[in-house]
Design an enzyme around this catalytic site. Structure first.
Site, PDB file in Angstrom:
ATOM      1  N   ASN A 152     -22.421 -19.602   2.346  1.00 41.04           N
ATOM      2  CA  ASN A 152     -21.693 -18.697   3.243  1.00 41.04           C
ATOM      3  C   ASN A 152     -20.223 -18.501   2.857  1.00 41.04           C
ATOM      4  O   ASN A 152     -19.631 -17.467   3.147  1.00 41.04           O
ATOM      5  CB  ASN A 152     -21.813 -19.163   4.698  1.00 41.04           C
ATOM      6  CG  ASN A 152     -21.321 -20.573   4.914  1.00 41.04           C
ATOM      7  OD1 ASN A 152     -21.137 -21.351   3.978  1.00 41.04           O
ATOM      8  ND2 ASN A 152     -21.088 -20.927   6.173  1.00 41.04           N
ATOM      9  N   GLU A 250     -19.769 -32.411   5.705  1.00 39.90           N
ATOM     10  CA  GLU A 250     -19.491 -31.402   6.738  1.00 39.90           C
ATOM     11  C   GLU A 250     -20.834 -30.779   7.089  1.00 39.90           C
ATOM     12  O   GLU A 250     -21.368 -29.960   6.338  1.00 39.90           O
ATOM     13  CB  GLU A 250     -18.516 -30.339   6.218  1.00 39.90           C
ATOM     14  CG  GLU A 250     -18.201 -29.288   7.263  1.00 39.90           C
ATOM     15  CD  GLU A 250     -17.474 -28.084   6.693  1.00 39.90           C
ATOM     16  OE1 GLU A 250     -17.060 -27.224   7.487  1.00 39.90           O
ATOM     17  OE2 GLU A 250     -17.356 -27.980   5.460  1.00 39.90           O
ATOM     18  N   CYS A 284     -19.807 -21.958   9.731  1.00 39.77           N
ATOM     19  CA  CYS A 284     -20.047 -23.300  10.269  1.00 39.77           C
ATOM     20  C   CYS A 284     -19.626 -23.411  11.723  1.00 39.77           C
ATOM     21  O   CYS A 284     -20.171 -24.227  12.472  1.00 39.77           O
ATOM     22  CB  CYS A 284     -19.302 -24.341   9.442  1.00 39.77           C
ATOM     23  SG  CYS A 284     -19.671 -24.293   7.679  1.00 39.77           S
TER      24      CYS A 284
END
Length: 371
Positions: A152, A250, A284
């Site tokens: 992304n 993450e 995210c």
């Protein structure tokens, strides 16, 4: 205009992997073939580890100022080629060109920041128990750093891992995402041009499972940094436990937005639009759902609906586009499942038509293949 981009893997300053079958990359807005990278196996991961291991002693012994000079040149080159990198990103990721340009600037900022911050990796002098004792603490490079990055943000998710690793004197191996590897390959070309030595920055495209198994089982790789899903993060933790590898993870979230009745609705709507529709909602920290107090619910829905209607949806390379396609058909189907689930589980009837209309709108811009 960027032409078709067919890359090889970059290991020890060499382009390798011509004999492997290819991972083909397509523009999600048009279905157009735009390039390829090798679908390599664990052999390339092993070669990258060896190259990074050989380069580590010399790179780690350079002064922080010398490493900073190289990173600063790298930053300048990224910014010089901002438009080119942004075009590649939009063609393989789908996000509007203005968003891609913003990401290139964001990605470059990590290199710029760590080029300076690396010169401030200070140690400490700690008083001992006795008057003639001093404890000296120094900081040293941890070693080889491996990275696995998501599709992304194909530039920023690499440079935010690469920048601190190189500034600290570590060598680096990255496995880009299969969906968007071309942005990374252009970044490594510029890294070579900036003077980053052979073996310091290596790129291995290919099977993600074989890559992770290889780097996690090699004691020379001392740290892994990963941005992606929680299930994969858990798997990597298990794999790294054998050698107690340092991990930076993450992982995926599920972010709600809570709107109370004393909120400034103008500001709330502005922030919600950015949180939900940036990169077609594929971030995210995208707002997954909104909870609003009943007294402001109808007004919030009305204002959001008005703003959504203003969005221009289409090919990210075209002028005036606010929302590009989802990354692939699987991404669209996932959005459809979420929308239908919300529809079935008690959404107020006045809002149900809006959900159906939104899913129908999205279906017309993913890979040129409506559902």
């Amino acid at each position: 205009m960027v032409e078709q981009l067919d890359y090889l893997n970059y290991i020890n300053g060499q382009w390798v992997g011509d004999s492997y079958k290819k991972i083909k990359v397509f523009n999600p807005a048009t279905g157009e073939y735009i390039g390829s990278v090798p679908d390599a196996d664990e052999e390339h991961a092993k070669q990258a580890i060896e190259a990074a291991s050989q380069a580590l002693p010399k790179w780690s012994k350079k002064s922080a100022a010398d490493r900073s000079d190289v990173l600063r040149k790298y930053y300048d080159l990224i910014m010089t080629h901002e438009n080119e990198i942004a075009e590649i990103m939009t063609k393989e990721n789908g996000k509007p060109l203005k968003e891609s340009k913003g990401e290139v600037q964001y990605a470059a900022s990590f290199i710029e920041w760590y080029a300076e911050e690396g010169k401030r990796i200070y140690g400490r002098m700690i008083p001992g128990k006795r008057e003639n004792h001093r404890i000296k603490v120094i900081k040293q490079p941890v070693g080889i750093v491996a990275a696995i990055t998501p599709w992304n943000f194909p530039a920023a998710m690499i440079t935010r891992k690469l920048g601190p690793a190189l500034a600290a004197g570590c060598t680096f191996i990255v496995k880009p995402p299969e969906e968007t590897p071309l942005t990374c390959m252009r970044l490594v070309e510029l890294a070579e041009e900036a003077g980053i030595p052979r073996g310091v920055f290596n790129v291995v495209n290919g099977n993600p499972e074989k890559f992770s198994e290889t780097v996690m089982s090699d004691m020379r790789v001392r740290k892994l940094t990963f941005t992606g899903s929680t299930p994969v993060g858990k798997l990597l933790m298990k794999q790294g436990a054998e050698q107690v590898m340092k991990l930076s993870l993450e992982l995926g979230g599920h972010a709600p937005v809570i709107v109370c009745d004393d909120a400034n609705l103008d500001q709330t709507v502005e922030m919600l639009m950015a949180a939900k529709f940036r990169n077609s909602g594929q971030t995210c920290i995208a707002a997954n759902r909104v909870y609003a107090q009943s007294s402001i619910y109808d007004e919030l829905v009305r204002r959001m609906t008005e703003e959504v209607k203003k969005l221009n949806v289409g090919n990210g390379l075209e002028n005036g586009i606010d929302v590009g396609p989802l990354i692939n058909k699987e991404g669209l189907e996932k959005v459809g499942r979420h929308a239908r689930s919300t529809y079935r589980n008690g959404m107020p009837s006045n809002d149900r038509r809006r959900v159906v209309d939104t899913v129908s709108l999205c279906s017309n811009i993913v890979c040129g293949n409506p559902i």
